[in-house]
Design an enzyme around this catalytic site. Sequence first.
Site, short mmCIF file in Angstrom:
data_model
loop_
_atom_site.label_atom_id
_atom_site.label_comp_id
_atom_site.label_asym_id
_atom_site.label_seq_id
_atom_site.Cartn_x
_atom_site.Cartn_y
_atom_site.Cartn_z
CB THR A 232 -21.28 -11.61 34.45
OG1 THR A 232 -21.58 -12.92 33.97
CG2 THR A 232 -19.98 -11.64 35.25
CB VAL A 261 -16.39 -23.59 35.32
CG1 VAL A 261 -15.70 -22.37 35.91
CG2 VAL A 261 -16.88 -24.52 36.43
N GLY A 262 -17.50 -20.92 33.54
CA GLY A 262 -17.12 -19.88 32.60
C GLY A 262 -15.86 -19.14 33.04
CB THR A 282 -19.44 -9.14 31.81
OG1 THR A 282 -20.73 -9.61 31.38
CG2 THR A 282 -19.24 -7.73 31.27
N GLY A 283 -19.21 -11.54 29.56
CA GLY A 283 -19.47 -11.86 28.17
C GLY A 283 -19.50 -13.36 27.95
N GLY A 285 -18.13 -16.41 28.10
CA GLY A 285 -17.00 -16.84 28.91
C GLY A 285 -15.97 -17.70 28.22
#
Lengths: 372, 372
Positions: A232, A261-262, A282-283, A285
Amino acid sequence: MSAASVPLRRALVVGAVMLLSPMGCASSAGVARADSEQPTSRDAPAPRPKWGLVIHGGAGVISRENLSPEREAEVRAALTQSLQAGHAVLAGGGSALDAVSAAVRILEDSPHFNAGKGAVFTHDGVNELDAAIMDGTTRKAGAVAGVRRVRNPLSLARLVMEQSPHVMMVGEGAEAFAKSRGVELVDPKYFYTEDRWQGLQRALEKERARQQPASSLPAGYDPVSGDHKFGTVGAVALDQKGALAAATSTGGMTNKRYGRVGDAPIIGAGTFADARCAVSATGHGEFFIRYAVAHDICARVEYQNVPLWQAADVVINDVLVKAGGEGGVIAMDRDGNVAMPFNSAGMYRGYVGEDGEPVVAIFREAEAAGAK
Amino acid sequence: MSAASVPLRRALVVGAVMLLSPMGCASSAGVARADSEQPTSRDAPAPRPKWGLVIHGGAGVISRENLSPEREAEVRAALTQSLQAGHAVLAGGGSALDAVSAAVRILEDSPHFNAGKGAVFTHDGVNELDAAIMDGTTRKAGAVAGVRRVRNPLSLARLVMEQSPHVMMVGEGAEAFAKSRGVELVDPKYFYTEDRWQGLQRALEKERARQQPASSLPAGYDPVSGDHKFGTVGAVALDQKGALAAATSTGGMTNKRYGRVGDAPIIGAGTFADARCAVSATGHGEFFIRYAVAHDICARVEYQNVPLWQAADVVINDVLVKAGGEGGVIAMDRDGNVAMPFNSAGMYRGYVGEDGEPVVAIFREAEAAGAK
């Protein structure tokens, strides 16, 4: 390298070293700070915000073993190019919004990150892209999720913000909006990279071996193999006028299903900016959504009156670690302070200040070793 | 009516009266509190949380002029039925999650609210439904957006939470997940009501008169005619074990386009719960997203250590009013305190505590008059 960028470089390194301490511990030194970034001016002694830009290219299991020297060089080059693009905007007096847009676009166009070209594949073998942008001054925001033919999803998110009364659009509706605004739609094949396709095949194989679809597994199970759980991209910036902005773009999780969806396009989770604080995450989600990570960091700064680095560090290295949520954030405050904590093995990241010297980092150990 | 429900009833009324003060003013009395709800127990003097349930059926321009006595009676009956359903769950020792699920389902099935049956129509003449649910104890959450054939979107959001590793699913992907879990998919005609269809026709006519599509108008423009800008439903509950949950379900905005998603399914914006605080929102969703309203209220409670009513009141009657965001929230904290501030003309709302006496309110003035 100018003297001015040294403290930040040291901070990146210190952050790397400190984060080697137990993950549950909210170390007060475990993040980057750019306190001494600003060159002093003899005829303007009043302090003013230190403008600058921070980017990430994803957090996850990044180690020497799964990143070849060639690829590392290419990743570092792309991160540097992204920082330079954002810096050029800011140095010319451009807005934080324009800076994060320029920086993220470079990363979306690079095949090395999980956003735009090079996005991971869904279970069904397509690329579904999410992005969001937010203007800290006006609190205007735009987000898109599940788009399949938009070359630069962040640009579309910005159009949603600027040319619609809405904040979030998803799926075919978002693409219809793109079309109505003359946005270039590309053949879905544009997003293809062999690496990501193989990543999906490995994930599918693993899933078959387990004899159960990922979606029947308990919450928290991560269907993505370690070496693909990053990528991401995002940016936060503070411009010369003191305005903050945040932007994030992603292909989500390898092998994701059912229109998942994150956190990236969720304002307050993966992306948030107000007048005082901007964050891109980022990670994993799902955890970033449940803990409203981006907004929580800014809320702590505002309501607890703690420094940015402390707020970001507690959320990433204490709250999220206890919950089992892997990842990191980049953050800036209105004084130009920078934080980029992560609780994963590595995070592609970088910073550039007024001096225009890009500073890029990936690992913990490597940076620490390089600092000796 | 039992004596125990009096303070809440008075609080509802007081809230109504106080909210008549200028909208920008954060009145400290402008919300409901249920401080005296709990019957005292002689052999268990230790204070324990007062369990209960709060619901809303949407906020907006609700006045005597656009709500016939017949419709008002039906709305009140549906709100009462919803409260009774949730109360039955809680009284039987059921979970806050089950209580909000039961309460919202009744409102989704009623044609009088903009959720499930009776949802508003999109620009293209279809119904696209969003919903979210969150468990404050575990921070698990589920959300769906843009589904067209799911009779009870909140039930699907709960399945996302409980039977997938994800938090949010959108569009056809979410429906594919529903199918894979045996969820009843209905003919889209199920959602049709003549009222909502006429609402869309009026909105389209207005749009034609303006000679420009709503989507070309600046952010903040609201394409929905006043009498249809309400109806989102939601519930928050505290169960006998002290667990909180929040749930929201909606059809979004009349005449919405391009896969627009509002705040209801955005964890932290329209729906949020943690161990201390639960919130469900209704109103002009874009503002609730930009200000991360639900999470912001809970963050103020936690980090500023202010009472729930004060946190909710400041966000709705100060922050949102200054930004131009119309709407309201219902909220509960772990001690059983209740807040339901709104900055619009009215909000369908109600509360039920341990005594099982449902209290329902719609207007400001009417409640005030009734209290004399």
